[in-house]
Design an enzyme around this catalytic site. Structure first.
Site, PDB file in Angstrom:
ATOM      1  N   SER A   3       3.367   0.282  -8.678  1.00 20.54           N
ATOM      2  CA  SER A   3       4.557  -0.325  -8.269  1.00 20.54           C
ATOM      3  C   SER A   3       5.498  -0.921  -9.794  1.00 20.54           C
ATOM      4  CB  SER A   3       4.593  -1.327  -7.136  1.00 20.54           C
ATOM      5  OG  SER A   3       5.722  -2.131  -7.202  1.00 20.54           O
TER       6      SER A   3
ATOM      7  N   TYR B 238       1.641  -9.259  -3.393  1.00 13.62           N
ATOM      8  CA  TYR B 238       1.998  -7.883  -3.735  1.00 13.62           C
ATOM      9  C   TYR B 238       1.925  -7.418  -5.166  1.00 13.62           C
ATOM     10  CZ  TYR B 238       4.212  -3.107  -3.218  1.00 13.62           C
ATOM     11  OH  TYR B 238       4.337  -1.887  -3.311  1.00 13.62           O
TER      12      TYR B 238
HETATM   13  N1  LIG Z   1       8.451   2.771  -1.166  1.00 16.39           N
HETATM   14  C1  LIG Z   1       8.727   2.012  -2.345  1.00 16.39           C
HETATM   15  O1  LIG Z   1       9.827   1.812  -2.663  1.00 16.39           O
HETATM   16  C2  LIG Z   1       7.517   1.645  -3.141  1.00 16.39           C
HETATM   17  C3  LIG Z   1       7.663   1.339  -4.413  1.00 16.39           C
HETATM   18  C4  LIG Z   1       6.444   0.890  -5.198  1.00 16.39           C
HETATM   19  C5  LIG Z   1       5.064   1.123  -4.845  1.00 16.39           C
HETATM   20  N2  LIG Z   1       5.054   1.770  -3.417  1.00 16.39           N
HETATM   21  C6  LIG Z   1       3.702   2.001  -3.004  1.00 16.39           C
HETATM   22  O2  LIG Z   1       3.678   3.521  -2.455  1.00 16.39           O
HETATM   23  C7  LIG Z   1       2.595   3.442  -1.378  1.00 16.39           C
HETATM   24  C8  LIG Z   1       3.129   4.127  -0.095  1.00 16.39           C
HETATM   25  O3  LIG Z   1       4.005   3.466   0.421  1.00 16.39           O
HETATM   26  P1  LIG Z   1       5.405   3.779   1.372  1.00 16.39           P
HETATM   27  O4  LIG Z   1       6.568   3.226   0.373  1.00 16.39           O
HETATM   28  O5  LIG Z   1       5.248   5.072   1.356  1.00 16.39           O
HETATM   29  O6  LIG Z   1       5.087   3.045   2.623  1.00 16.39           O
HETATM   30  P2  LIG Z   1       4.931   3.273   4.039  1.00 16.39           P
HETATM   31  O7  LIG Z   1       5.802   4.496   4.468  1.00 16.39           O
HETATM   32  O8  LIG Z   1       4.779   2.266   4.752  1.00 16.39           O
HETATM   33  O9  LIG Z   1       3.371   4.322   3.916  1.00 16.39           O
HETATM   34  C9  LIG Z   1       2.288   3.345   3.677  1.00 16.39           C
HETATM   35  C10 LIG Z   1       1.377   4.195   3.999  1.00 16.39           C
HETATM   36  O10 LIG Z   1      -0.251   3.877   3.654  1.00 16.39           O
HETATM   37  C11 LIG Z   1      -0.881   3.571   4.951  1.00 16.39           C
HETATM   38  N3  LIG Z   1      -1.646   2.553   5.206  1.00 16.39           N
HETATM   39  C12 LIG Z   1      -1.616   1.297   5.398  1.00 16.39           C
HETATM   40  N4  LIG Z   1      -2.381   0.496   5.579  1.00 16.39           N
HETATM   41  C13 LIG Z   1      -3.456   1.432   5.513  1.00 16.39           C
HETATM   42  C14 LIG Z   1      -4.939   1.205   5.851  1.00 16.39           C
HETATM   43  N5  LIG Z   1      -5.575  -0.065   6.355  1.00 16.39           N
HETATM   44  N6  LIG Z   1      -5.936   2.215   5.878  1.00 16.39           N
HETATM   45  C15 LIG Z   1      -5.252   3.410   5.604  1.00 16.39           C
HETATM   46  N7  LIG Z   1      -3.825   3.668   5.524  1.00 16.39           N
HETATM   47  C16 LIG Z   1      -2.982   2.713   5.338  1.00 16.39           C
HETATM   48  C17 LIG Z   1      -0.010   4.000   6.039  1.00 16.39           C
HETATM   49  O11 LIG Z   1      -0.684   4.738   7.133  1.00 16.39           O
HETATM   50  P3  LIG Z   1      -1.098   4.185   8.506  1.00 16.39           P
HETATM   51  O12 LIG Z   1      -0.407   3.345   9.133  1.00 16.39           O
HETATM   52  O13 LIG Z   1      -0.950   5.548   9.309  1.00 16.39           O
HETATM   53  O14 LIG Z   1      -2.587   3.946   8.210  1.00 16.39           O
HETATM   54  C18 LIG Z   1       0.878   4.899   5.413  1.00 16.39           C
HETATM   55  O15 LIG Z   1       0.821   6.352   5.322  1.00 16.39           O
HETATM   56  C19 LIG Z   1       2.158   1.987  -1.304  1.00 16.39           C
HETATM   57  O16 LIG Z   1       1.130   1.889  -2.076  1.00 16.39           O
HETATM   58  C20 LIG Z   1       3.147   0.985  -1.972  1.00 16.39           C
HETATM   59  O17 LIG Z   1       2.653  -0.074  -2.376  1.00 16.39           O
HETATM   60  C21 LIG Z   1       6.238   1.954  -2.715  1.00 16.39           C
END
Ligand SMILES: NC(=O)c1ccc[n+]([C@@H]2O[C@H](COP(=O)([O-])OP(=O)(O)OC[C@H]3O[C@@H](n4cnc5c(N)ncnc54)[C@H](OP(=O)(O)O)[C@@H]3O)[C@@H](O)[C@H]2O)c1
Length: 254
Positions: free
Chosen positions: A144, A158
């Protein structure tokens, strides 16, 4: 369409947000997919959606809570048995809970640390077990922009987890230099997803749509870049500011 170079891709956290959209976009580029997360009903719906749009693609789904170490190894080995080869693993599962340290919410900070860092280590072990056996593979870590600098309040834990996972990947790249196993670290900026749907838009400057943000991620992954801020604008120049600006300057702009 020519056969893609890394045919089979395993994505964790594929039930929503960036993981689900990466699955859609990689399927459109001809890849087969091994998708996991806790919410199997969302994965089943995504599998049906991809099957309708790209009937030639193979998609397998499995339930996985990444904080369950044994299940991580079982699920990764199960996907390897399904496909024979796993060409790329994208360690993407993560959450964004957090509270300022010392305010009584160790539970929230601990959950983020266990999911984003310790579970990412388990996923890295399971991925590398497969890649070492194959002597080939592409290891992709989703870090991130918050990894660029220690961040205050709800972001402290985080940001620390995201710096930690970037170092796992960089350590592997250092070890594997010149070998067939490649390593990419992505530093996404604000991309619309479930994680940030409740974030005040005035505090999420530069937020882009899931589709646009993920297109930039998928491009960088397919090029097997060592590391990339995604989308590059404004995040690549912002990374320099975040890393090097004196704190009083940073406080004024962020
Ligand atoms: N969106 C942004 O702006 C952004 C920026 C920087 C980095 N990121 C990173 O991108 C990645 C994806 O995030 P996102 O933005 O797409 O958020 P999101 O829509 O909340 O997706 C998070 C995903 O992680 C899974 N997850 C969470 N806890 C889990 C667990 N204990 N076991 C298995 N799966 C788990 C969730 O699936 P279930 O709940 O179905 O398990 C979901 O599919 C993360 O690592 C986040 O830190 C996002």
């Amino acid at each position: 369409m020519p056969e893609p170079k890394r045919k089979t891709i395993l994505i964790t956290g594929a039930s929503s947000g960036l993981g689900a959209e990466m699955a859609r976009q990689f399927a459109a580029r001809g890849h087969d997919l091994a998708l996991c997360a806790r919410r199997i009903e969302k994965l089943d719906a995504l599998k049906a959606e991809i099957a309708a749009a790209h009937p030639d693609r193979r998609v397998e789904v499995r339930t996985l809570d990444v904080t369950d170490d044994d299940q991580v190894f079982e699920v990764f080995r199960g996907f390897k048995a399904d496909f024979g080869t796993i060409d790329r693993v994208i360690i993407n599962a993560g959450l964004g809970k957090g509270a300022p340290l010392g305010t009584g919410r160790y539970d929230a900070n601990r959950e983020t640390a266990m999911t984003n860092f310790v579970a990412a280590l388990a996923q890295s072990e399971a991925a590398m077990e497969i890649f070492r056996e194959q002597n080939n593979g592409h290891f992709v870590m989703i870090s991130s922009m918050s990894a660029m600098r220690g961040l205050p309040k709800t972001m402290t834990t985080y940001a620390a987890t995201k710096a930690g996972v970037a170092h796992i990947a960089e350590g592997l790249r250092n070890e594997l230099y010149g070998k067939p196993i490649k390593v990419t670290v992505l530093y996404p900026g604000y991309i619309a997803s479930e994680m940030n749907e409740r974030v005040d838009p005035s505090k999420a400057k530069g937020m882009v749509s899931t589709e646009k943000g993920v297109r930039s991620m998928v491009d960088a992954i397919e090029k097997e870049k060592d590391s990339a801020c995604v989308p590059p604008l404004p995040w690549a120049p912002m990374s320099v500011l975040m890393k090097h600006a004196p704190l009083p300057v940073l406080k004024r702009v962020m």
